[in-house]
Scaffold this motif. Sequence first.
Motif, PDB file in Angstrom:
ATOM      1  N   GLU A   1      56.105  60.772 -16.622  1.00 30.09           N
ATOM      2  CA  GLU A   1      56.087  62.120 -17.203  1.00 30.09           C
ATOM      3  C   GLU A   1      55.134  63.036 -16.422  1.00 30.09           C
ATOM      4  OE1 GLU A   1      55.089  61.230 -21.243  1.00 30.09           O
ATOM      5  OE2 GLU A   1      57.185  60.903 -21.825  1.00 30.09           O
ATOM      6  N   GLU A   2      53.994  62.500 -16.004  1.00 30.37           N
ATOM      7  CA  GLU A   2      53.044  63.283 -15.202  1.00 30.37           C
ATOM      8  C   GLU A   2      53.660  63.631 -13.843  1.00 30.37           C
ATOM      9  OE1 GLU A   2      49.400  65.070 -13.771  1.00 30.37           O
ATOM     10  OE2 GLU A   2      50.405  64.874 -15.696  1.00 30.37           O
ATOM     11  N   LEU A   3      54.354  62.688 -13.237  1.00 29.57           N
ATOM     12  CA  LEU A   3      55.001  62.952 -11.952  1.00 29.57           C
ATOM     13  C   LEU A   3      56.109  63.997 -12.108  1.00 29.57           C
ATOM     14  CD1 LEU A   3      55.136  59.339 -10.495  1.00 29.57           C
ATOM     15  CD2 LEU A   3      53.670  61.231  -9.737  1.00 29.57           C
ATOM     16  N   GLU A   4      56.805  63.958 -13.217  1.00 31.95           N
ATOM     17  CA  GLU A   4      57.830  64.977 -13.503  1.00 31.95           C
ATOM     18  C   GLU A   4      57.175  66.361 -13.587  1.00 31.95           C
ATOM     19  OE1 GLU A   4      61.751  65.671 -14.048  1.00 31.95           O
ATOM     20  OE2 GLU A   4      61.294  63.794 -15.086  1.00 31.95           O
ATOM     21  N   ARG A   5      56.055  66.434 -14.271  1.00 35.36           N
ATOM     22  CA  ARG A   5      55.348  67.709 -14.400  1.00 35.36           C
ATOM     23  C   ARG A   5      54.891  68.206 -13.029  1.00 35.36           C
ATOM     24  NH1 ARG A   5      50.596  69.766 -14.388  1.00 35.36           N
ATOM     25  NH2 ARG A   5      49.477  67.833 -14.033  1.00 35.36           N
ATOM     26  N   LEU A   6      54.330  67.322 -12.233  1.00 34.89           N
ATOM     27  CA  LEU A   6      53.838  67.706 -10.912  1.00 34.89           C
ATOM     28  C   LEU A   6      54.973  68.112  -9.976  1.00 34.89           C
ATOM     29  CD1 LEU A   6      51.136  64.925 -10.485  1.00 34.89           C
ATOM     30  CD2 LEU A   6      50.713  67.368 -10.805  1.00 34.89           C
ATOM     31  N   ALA A   7      56.105  67.427 -10.079  1.00 34.76           N
ATOM     32  CA  ALA A   7      57.248  67.718  -9.198  1.00 34.76           C
ATOM     33  C   ALA A   7      57.798  69.125  -9.421  1.00 34.76           C
ATOM     34  CB  ALA A   7      58.346  66.675  -9.392  1.00 34.76           C
ATOM     35  N   LYS A   8      57.598  69.665 -10.607  1.00 31.49           N
ATOM     36  CA  LYS A   8      58.059  71.037 -10.881  1.00 31.49           C
ATOM     37  C   LYS A   8      57.332  72.052 -10.010  1.00 31.49           C
ATOM     38  CE  LYS A   8      59.524  70.127 -15.580  1.00 31.49           C
ATOM     39  NZ  LYS A   8      59.234  70.259 -17.004  1.00 31.49           N
ATOM     40  N   GLY A   9      56.171  71.704  -9.518  1.00 27.90           N
ATOM     41  CA  GLY A   9      55.402  72.606  -8.668  1.00 27.90           C
ATOM     42  C   GLY A   9      55.661  72.431  -7.179  1.00 27.90           C
ATOM     43  N   PHE A  10      56.525  71.491  -6.812  1.00 28.20           N
ATOM     44  CA  PHE A  10      56.830  71.304  -5.396  1.00 28.20           C
ATOM     45  C   PHE A  10      57.575  72.523  -4.879  1.00 28.20           C
ATOM     46  CE2 PHE A  10      57.020  66.339  -5.461  1.00 28.20           C
ATOM     47  CZ  PHE A  10      55.721  66.301  -5.923  1.00 28.20           C
ATOM     48  N   ARG A  11      57.450  72.801  -3.592  1.00 30.45           N
ATOM     49  CA  ARG A  11      58.103  73.971  -2.995  1.00 30.45           C
ATOM     50  C   ARG A  11      59.254  73.534  -2.099  1.00 30.45           C
ATOM     51  NH1 ARG A  11      56.255  73.716   2.144  1.00 30.45           N
ATOM     52  NH2 ARG A  11      54.289  72.641   2.431  1.00 30.45           N
ATOM     53  N   THR A  12      60.093  74.487  -1.743  1.00 32.39           N
ATOM     54  CA  THR A  12      61.190  74.215  -0.825  1.00 32.39           C
ATOM     55  C   THR A  12      61.394  75.432   0.065  1.00 32.39           C
ATOM     56  OG1 THR A  12      63.434  73.327  -0.642  1.00 32.39           O
ATOM     57  CG2 THR A  12      63.090  75.062  -2.281  1.00 32.39           C
ATOM     58  N   ASP A  13      62.216  75.266   1.070  1.00 31.84           N
ATOM     59  CA  ASP A  13      62.671  76.389   1.888  1.00 31.84           C
ATOM     60  C   ASP A  13      64.088  76.049   2.338  1.00 31.84           C
ATOM     61  OD1 ASP A  13      62.581  74.873   4.371  1.00 31.84           O
ATOM     62  OD2 ASP A  13      60.431  75.230   4.433  1.00 31.84           O
ATOM     63  N   GLU A  14      64.721  76.977   3.040  1.00 27.63           N
ATOM     64  CA  GLU A  14      66.132  76.766   3.389  1.00 27.63           C
ATOM     65  C   GLU A  14      66.324  75.572   4.309  1.00 27.63           C
ATOM     66  OE1 GLU A  14      66.892  79.856   7.005  1.00 27.63           O
ATOM     67  OE2 GLU A  14      66.748  80.715   5.012  1.00 27.63           O
TER      68      GLU A  14
END
Length: 196
Positions: A13-26
């Motif tokens: 659950e903590e990893l799920e929360r943290l993964a929401k803050g990951f970034r991406t680009d094209e």
Amino acid sequence: MFIHRQQRLRVLEELERLAKGFRTDEDLYPLRVPREPLPLPGAIDRAAPDADAAFDPLVLRQRTLLRLEWQDGSTWELWVTVLPSGLKLFCDSGEEEPHVLASGGRHSGDETDRQFLQMLAESAGQRFGIELSGGAPARVRTPLTDRDFLVNLFVELFEVAGAEESVRHTLASPARSSGSADFRGDVERWLSHALR
């Protein structure tokens, strides 16, 4: 046993929360990355501060994508865990603490695995905040069966990491050397000996 399962669930659950803050680009899509590799022990400490010291981050591993082993006994493993939402996390472990390197799309199958591996090879790990070094490993283990994909992957990785000579050195024994100037051919021969 029940307490261990509860701890594991809190960590996921903590990893799920943290993964929401990951970034991406094209260039990365559909992969997303943390600002820097996310240490798993830190996430475990935040999620389950009362966890006993025996909680091994590797219990989160659901499958291995790639395991590299060198003659000196050192290893590096790239593995996947799937969060309750279906989001995949790509993690590594080796001589240092294990990290989360990226997340992949939900239920996206093997295609995200291959995309992650290609981007890892194209940058020798730098796109994901790590640096792959140490020359050609003595052994490679992977569930991937597409030989051409694996050869292309390692050609790219070794060229970007500047490890061509280590591959040729591995092949320098009379039984393994063909005198070829073709690096792809060298990688094919190296892989045929290293792949387990």
